[in-house]
Design an enzyme around this catalytic site. Structure first.
Site, PDB file in Angstrom:
ATOM      1  N   LYS A  74      -9.650 -10.972 -16.613  1.00 22.95           N
ATOM      2  CA  LYS A  74      -9.754 -11.026 -18.075  1.00 22.95           C
ATOM      3  C   LYS A  74      -9.243 -12.343 -18.642  1.00 22.95           C
ATOM      4  CE  LYS A  74     -10.538  -8.558 -21.910  1.00 22.95           C
ATOM      5  NZ  LYS A  74     -11.708  -7.692 -22.145  1.00 22.95           N
ATOM      6  N   CYS A  84       5.197  -6.330   1.709  1.00 22.64           N
ATOM      7  CA  CYS A  84       5.608  -4.934   1.752  1.00 22.64           C
ATOM      8  C   CYS A  84       4.908  -4.207   2.908  1.00 22.64           C
ATOM      9  CB  CYS A  84       5.348  -4.265   0.401  1.00 22.64           C
ATOM     10  SG  CYS A  84       6.227  -2.687   0.204  1.00 22.64           S
ATOM     11  N   TYR A  85       3.967  -3.306   2.641  1.00 21.73           N
ATOM     12  CA  TYR A  85       3.240  -2.650   3.724  1.00 21.73           C
ATOM     13  C   TYR A  85       2.573  -3.694   4.617  1.00 21.73           C
ATOM     14  CZ  TYR A  85      -0.046   0.394   6.199  1.00 21.73           C
ATOM     15  OH  TYR A  85      -0.752   1.054   7.178  1.00 21.73           O
ATOM     16  N   HIS A 114       7.845  -7.630  -3.513  1.00 25.93           N
ATOM     17  CA  HIS A 114       6.555  -7.949  -4.144  1.00 25.93           C
ATOM     18  C   HIS A 114       6.675  -9.232  -4.966  1.00 25.93           C
ATOM     19  CE1 HIS A 114       4.166  -4.306  -3.240  1.00 25.93           C
ATOM     20  NE2 HIS A 114       5.357  -3.728  -3.175  1.00 25.93           N
ATOM     21  N   ASP A 163     -15.711  -9.747 -23.119  1.00 23.67           N
ATOM     22  CA  ASP A 163     -16.470  -9.850 -21.874  1.00 23.67           C
ATOM     23  C   ASP A 163     -17.967 -10.032 -22.110  1.00 23.67           C
ATOM     24  OD1 ASP A 163     -13.972  -9.295 -20.860  1.00 23.67           O
ATOM     25  OD2 ASP A 163     -14.405  -7.190 -20.494  1.00 23.67           O
ATOM     26  N   GLY A 218       0.824  -1.203   0.000  1.00 24.87           N
ATOM     27  CA  GLY A 218       0.000   0.000   0.000  1.00 24.87           C
ATOM     28  C   GLY A 218       0.854   1.248   0.000  1.00 24.87           C
ATOM     29  N   GLU A 257       4.277 -10.792  -6.370  1.00 21.33           N
ATOM     30  CA  GLU A 257       3.204 -10.877  -7.363  1.00 21.33           C
ATOM     31  C   GLU A 257       3.577 -10.319  -8.723  1.00 21.33           C
ATOM     32  OE1 GLU A 257       2.177  -7.095  -4.912  1.00 21.33           O
ATOM     33  OE2 GLU A 257       3.331  -8.952  -4.716  1.00 21.33           O
TER      34      GLU A 257
END
Length: 515
Positions: A371, A81-82, A171, A229, A54, A173
């Site tokens: 997606k 992280c945060y 991170h 979509d 964050g 991710e």
């Protein structure tokens, strides 16, 4: 308890990537803002909890914290992280402003083994990661130990194996941490004990059952745009409720070459789904006459679309539900923590919401999916690859790829250039290697000589990017022979263009998504 993970969001611009990495490993997960996480923890009852990064500082007054219930459920917790810093601070450790801040690519050294690293990293290994922090942990809570260090912190990763609490200052991710996905898999599978059996076939069965239960015998209208979509949503609904569904396709006149015809071919002729087609190109062009401001264009297109759609829906009669192709990122961003980067204005993508006067109940069968998962579901449902694999295309269409006033002449010129560009990309077998490719008709005219004549025509810009997550991207490194061939075809075949340029701008982490 569900066989899934709950992600508590503290406003990081890449929180969605945590969920994507986890789902890629076959584990269901949901994201919830920190200020709504207490009831979500009780309802979801996860096998594990992840605290995201964050933009705030743990040292600030009234900055976000994880609810105390997070550490009372007896389930594993991973702070990123945060998330690591607030976990440490809340459990009795200390965090201070860092003398040596770390932003970007960094390296960590594994100093001790732990369950989070099991089978992945060993003591003494040196690994590349992505850092983004200005504060650092300086003292650990009781029960924790350091298991990795970096140049900027001796607590790059921390562990409490007994309580199954872990923290990483980097991170995992993002793609810039090459083995980050494997680390997240370790947390979900080894530490939290998730089975990893969530897939699109299971989602399809569950979704069909859920749709039938909710809709009953009522009628549904669905707005088709020709994109991935809305198309997947329509086919899924048709599988569940058959001819209770009617699709409405509003041809704005702002689509690429052949897209309107493709919609009719797939939905009316292949799937035999009841379809209403409204050709409204002249209406949109009249409304856009003289308009040059891009945000005003979006509002006009959105308002005009809704007015026409509403009229067509009223003409059907008897509908109780409206179907939309809302995706999980839309849901997340609509409830993002106040001030977080993911709360960025959504007009960048959408043409607008629905007026309350339509008095229809909303059904959003894809609201739990990202997606790439929607594409996977589309293939599961048998949609053609030409549609499922289509590059992202903005709601306002070609109007936002024509800076300045939109005219019929400019649309025809741009369609011609765009068609040739995509034809050549497909012919070269590159379409699936590229995340998004398109042409832009620049508001610039140049003097040129074609044969024995002097011309004064438009400049066309070509754009193509690669991306794995839509958060970061780099330009596609075409061979210049390819670009030359495309440019030659466009200049020779499209009247109104005498020059072509290729955009090599990259999209670094954290910048707003491009058109």
């Amino acid at each position: 308890m569900t066989d899934g993970v709950l992600i508590i969001d503290f406003g990081s611009q890449v929180t969605q990537l945590i969920a994507r990495r986890i789902r890629e490993n076959g584990v269901y997960c949901e994201i919830v803002p920190f200020d709504k996480s207490q009831p979500a923890l009780k309802q979801f009852m996860p096998r594990g909890v992840i605290l995201s990064g964050g933009p705030a500082s743990v040292l600030g007054a009234d900055t976000p914290r994880a609810p105390g219930l997070t550490f009372e459920l007896g389930v594993p917790v991973l702070g990123i992280c945060y998330g690591e810093q607030t976990m440490v601070a809340q459990l009795g450790g200390e965090v201070e402003a860092a003398d040596h801040r770390e932003f970007g690519r960094a390296f960590i050294e594994i100093t001790d083994c732990c369950d989070l690293f099991d089978g992945l990293w060993a003591t003494g290994d040196r690994e590349q990661v992505w850092m983004s922090h200005g504060d650092r942990v300086t003292r650990l809570p009781e029960g924790f130990r350091s298991v990795a260090v970096s140049d900027g912190t001796e607590f790059a990763a921390v562990a409490d194996d007994e309580r199954r609490y872990y923290g990483v200052q980097f991170h995992p991710e993002v793609v810039h941490t090459p083995r980050g996905g494997a680390l997240l898999r370790n947390f979900t599978h080894r530490v939290a004990g998730c089975k990893g059996d969530w897939n699109m076939a299971a989602f399809r069965q569950t979704a069909v059952t859920s749709i039938r239960k909710r809709i009953g015998k009522e009628r549904v209208v669905c707005g088709l745009s020709g994109g991935v979509d809305s198309s997947v949503a329509a086919v899924l609904l048709h599988e569940a409720i058959g001819d209770q569904l009617t699709c409405i396709f509003v041809d704005t006149g702002l689509l690429r070459a052949g897209e309107a015809e493709d919609v009719e071919q797939v939905f009316r002729k292949h799937y035999n789904i009841p379809l209403v087609v409204r050709d409204a190109a002249d209406v949109f062009l009249r409304q856009l006459r003289g308009v040059t401001d891009p945000e005003e264009k979006r509002k006009i297109i959105g308002g005009t679309f809704l007015k026409i759609f509403e009229g067509e829906a009223d003409g059907i009669g008897g509908a109780e539900f409206l179907a939309q192709g809302t995706l999980y990122p839309d849901v997340i961003e609509s409830v993002s923590p106040a001030g977080g980067p993911s709360a960025t204005i959504k007009s960048h993508h959408n043409v607008g919401g629905l007026p309350e006067r339509m008095n229809l109940k909303l059904v959003e069968p894809l609201r739990e999916l990202f997606k790439d998962e929607v594409r996977e579901l589309g293939r599961e449902l048998g949609l053609p690859d030409s549609l499922v694999g289509r590059h992202p295309f903005p709601g306002p269409g070609l109007a936002i790829r024509i800076p300045g006033e939109v005219t019929s002449e400019k649309l025809d010129i741009l369609r011609g250039a765009d068609r040739i560009y995509l034809e050549e990309i497909r012919r070269a077998g590159l379409y699936d290697d590229i995340w998004q490719a398109f042409a832009v008709l620049l508001p610039v005219r140049t003097v040129g000589v074609m044969g024995d004549e002097r011309t004064y025509d438009y400049v066309c810009a070509l754009r193509a990017v690669t991306s794995t997550d839509g958060m970061t991207a780099d330009y596609y490194p075409f061979d210049m022979k390819f670009i030359g061939n495309v440019a030659n075809r466009i200049v020779n075949e499209v009247k109104g263009i005498n020059r072509v340029v290729y955009d090599v701008t990259s999209k670094p982490p954290g910048t707003i998504e491009w058109e």
